[in-house]
Design a protein around this motif. Structure first.
Motif, mmCIF file in Angstrom:
data_model
loop_
_atom_site.group_PDB
_atom_site.id
_atom_site.type_symbol
_atom_site.label_atom_id
_atom_site.label_comp_id
_atom_site.label_asym_id
_atom_site.label_seq_id
_atom_site.Cartn_x
_atom_site.Cartn_y
_atom_site.Cartn_z
ATOM 1 N N MET A 102 0.846 -1.189 0.000
ATOM 2 C CA MET A 102 0.000 0.000 0.000
ATOM 3 C C MET A 102 0.877 1.233 0.000
ATOM 4 O O MET A 102 1.746 1.386 0.843
ATOM 5 N N GLY A 103 0.655 2.139 -0.952
ATOM 6 C CA GLY A 103 1.433 3.359 -1.041
ATOM 7 C C GLY A 103 0.914 4.439 -0.105
ATOM 8 O O GLY A 103 -0.105 4.277 0.571
ATOM 9 N N SER A 104 1.617 5.578 -0.116
ATOM 10 C CA SER A 104 1.253 6.666 0.803
ATOM 11 C C SER A 104 -0.129 7.232 0.480
ATOM 12 O O SER A 104 -0.911 7.550 1.381
ATOM 13 N N PHE A 105 -0.456 7.348 -0.811
ATOM 14 C CA PHE A 105 -1.760 7.888 -1.184
ATOM 15 C C PHE A 105 -2.885 6.959 -0.733
ATOM 16 O O PHE A 105 -3.912 7.400 -0.222
ATOM 17 N N ALA A 106 -2.666 5.645 -0.884
ATOM 18 C CA ALA A 106 -3.676 4.679 -0.444
ATOM 19 C C ALA A 106 -3.857 4.733 1.065
ATOM 20 O O ALA A 106 -4.975 4.595 1.579
ATOM 21 N N ARG A 107 -2.761 4.935 1.800
ATOM 22 C CA ARG A 107 -2.873 5.028 3.256
ATOM 23 C C ARG A 107 -3.669 6.266 3.666
ATOM 24 O O ARG A 107 -4.441 6.222 4.626
ATOM 25 N N VAL A 108 -3.465 7.366 2.945
ATOM 26 C CA VAL A 108 -4.226 8.587 3.243
ATOM 27 C C VAL A 108 -5.711 8.362 2.988
ATOM 28 O O VAL A 108 -6.566 8.762 3.785
ATOM 29 N N LEU A 109 -6.044 7.703 1.867
ATOM 30 C CA LEU A 109 -7.448 7.420 1.566
ATOM 31 C C LEU A 109 -8.055 6.496 2.618
ATOM 32 O O LEU A 109 -9.196 6.693 3.050
ATOM 33 N N GLU A 110 -7.302 5.487 3.027
ATOM 34 C CA GLU A 110 -7.802 4.577 4.055
ATOM 35 C C GLU A 110 -8.091 5.334 5.342
ATOM 36 O O GLU A 110 -9.142 5.145 5.968
ATOM 37 N N ASP A 111 -7.168 6.202 5.732
ATOM 38 C CA ASP A 111 -7.357 6.969 6.957
ATOM 39 C C ASP A 111 -8.587 7.854 6.860
ATOM 40 O O ASP A 111 -9.369 7.961 7.812
ATOM 41 N N PHE A 112 -8.808 8.479 5.721
ATOM 42 C CA PHE A 112 -9.951 9.375 5.543
ATOM 43 C C PHE A 112 -11.265 8.604 5.621
ATOM 44 O O PHE A 112 -12.196 8.979 6.345
ATOM 45 N N PHE A 113 -11.360 7.504 4.877
ATOM 46 C CA PHE A 113 -12.623 6.761 4.826
ATOM 47 C C PHE A 113 -12.942 6.083 6.165
ATOM 48 O O PHE A 113 -14.102 6.046 6.582
ATOM 49 N N THR A 114 -11.926 5.553 6.843
ATOM 50 C CA THR A 114 -12.189 4.919 8.136
ATOM 51 C C THR A 114 -12.538 5.955 9.195
ATOM 52 O O THR A 114 -13.369 5.699 10.066
ATOM 53 N N ARG A 115 -11.905 7.134 9.125
ATOM 54 C CA ARG A 115 -12.186 8.171 10.115
ATOM 55 C C ARG A 115 -13.622 8.675 9.991
ATOM 56 O O ARG A 115 -14.240 9.066 10.983
ATOM 57 N N HIS A 116 -14.162 8.670 8.768
ATOM 58 C CA HIS A 116 -15.525 9.154 8.551
ATOM 59 C C HIS A 116 -16.545 8.017 8.519
ATOM 60 O O HIS A 116 -17.707 8.234 8.129
ATOM 61 N N GLY A 117 -16.127 6.815 8.909
ATOM 62 C CA GLY A 117 -17.067 5.708 8.991
ATOM 63 C C GLY A 117 -17.542 5.193 7.655
ATOM 64 O O GLY A 117 -18.608 4.566 7.574
ATOM 65 N N LEU A 118 -16.777 5.413 6.592
ATOM 66 C CA LEU A 118 -17.179 4.981 5.251
ATOM 67 C C LEU A 118 -16.539 3.659 4.845
ATOM 68 O O LEU A 118 -16.879 3.105 3.795
ATOM 69 N N ALA A 119 -15.611 3.171 5.645
ATOM 70 C CA ALA A 119 -14.939 1.908 5.325
ATOM 71 C C ALA A 119 -14.323 1.346 6.594
ATOM 72 O O ALA A 119 -14.113 2.065 7.578
ATOM 73 N N LEU A 120 -14.049 0.047 6.569
ATOM 74 C CA LEU A 120 -13.362 -0.603 7.680
ATOM 75 C C LEU A 120 -11.860 -0.548 7.450
ATOM 76 O O LEU A 120 -11.403 -0.624 6.301
ATOM 77 N N PRO A 121 -11.071 -0.416 8.521
ATOM 78 C CA PRO A 121 -9.611 -0.366 8.340
ATOM 79 C C PRO A 121 -9.082 -1.697 7.823
ATOM 80 O O PRO A 121 -9.608 -2.768 8.148
ATOM 81 N N THR A 122 -8.060 -1.642 7.008
ATOM 82 C CA THR A 122 -7.422 -2.849 6.502
ATOM 83 C C THR A 122 -6.441 -3.385 7.548
ATOM 84 O O THR A 122 -6.152 -2.728 8.548
ATOM 85 N N ASP A 123 -5.938 -4.587 7.284
ATOM 86 C CA ASP A 123 -4.939 -5.185 8.176
ATOM 87 C C ASP A 123 -3.542 -5.033 7.592
ATOM 88 O O ASP A 123 -2.688 -5.888 7.779
#
Length: 263
Positions: free
Chosen positions: A1-22
């Motif tokens: 996972m690249g830096s941009f993907a990590r930023v997207l993951e953080d945004f979506f999980t913080r707003h309750g739009l996705a579950l965090p990955t492992d």
């Protein structure tokens, strides 16, 4: 996972739009696997069992809500055991843990004297486990000491040097706000770099002009000079237009929520 993907993951999980990955757990498992694979075959089975027991202990601590060992701690222990296994086979001609004696351990610790205490701690844990599993009859680390004197052993600054740094951090506008904040909190309030890096906006009390630093039981009152430096740092943070909750935000952390790195 690249830096941009990590930023997207953080945004979506913080707003309750996705579950965090492992992602972080999978990366940690890969690092542990590489360290285990590097252990010579005759000695690998015991190290693998030791790692499995530590992973079970980590999971129990997480379920109980206590403080589990970090992945970094587990990986460091495996690296030390890997180095010991290579040393035993290459330097001592021993391919079984039951053959290890106190002289082997002492010789291994002497290869890196500055890391003696940390290495010895890991080796004690491993050989206690090995003895409990009946892999060895005698703990070869028993009786060994860390050999380090207690107390601070680093270099200290003279009073004139401290005064010079104080003037530089409080009057020189060319000094980076992060450098000034780390310096002032360390110089006047004994704050470690970790306490400063983990300092968050919610830890700042404007009413009492105090900070909650690390695990200290009470807020730390700020003197006028330190408070002024903190305000400079907060103004620098505002220029990043970030949602990161930490006081010190860098180019690499402004899009996420992690603290600044030690660098």
């Amino acid at each position: 996972m690249g830096s941009f993907a990590r930023v997207l993951e953080d945004f979506f999980t913080r707003h309750g739009l996705a579950l965090p990955t492992d992602q972080s757990e999978r990366l940690a498992a890969g690092r542990r696997r590489r360290r285990l694979d590097a252990v010579p075959d005759p000695l690998r089975l015991a190290v693998t069992a030791f790692d499995a027991s530590r992973m079970r202990a980590q999971e129990r601590a997480r379920r109980a809500g206590t403080r589990p060992r970090s992945n970094h701690t587990l990986e460091t222990a495996l690296a030390i055991l890997r180095d010991l296994a290579h040393f035993l086979i290459a330097e001592r001609g021993k391919d079984g843990w039951e053959l290890v004696d106190v002289h082997d351990i002492e010789a291994f610790l002497n290869t890196l004297p500055r890391a003696r205490k940390r290495r010895l701690t890991v080796l004690r844990q491993f050989f206690r486990f090995a003895r409990a599993q009946h892999l060895v009859l005698v703990d070869p680390t028993r009786g060994l000491t860390g050999g380090e004197a207690r107390g601070f052993r680093g270099v200290t600054l003279t009073l004139d040097q401290q005064r010079g740094l104080f003037r530089r951090w409080t009057t020189d506008e060319t000094v980076h706000p992060h450098a000034a904040l780390v310096g002032m909190l360390a110089l006047l309030h004994g704050a470690s770099s970790t306490e400063t890096r983990l300092l968050q906006i919610d830890d700042v009390d404007d009413t009492t002009q105090s900070l909650r630093l690390g695990k200290r039981p009470r807020p730390v009152p700020m003197d006028p000079a330190s408070w002024t430096v903190l305000q400079r740092c907060l103004a620098h943070r505002e220029s990043w237009r970030t949602d990161n909750p930490h006081v010190m935000v860098t180019k690499g952390t402004k899009a996420g929520r992690s603290p600044a790195s030690t660098a």
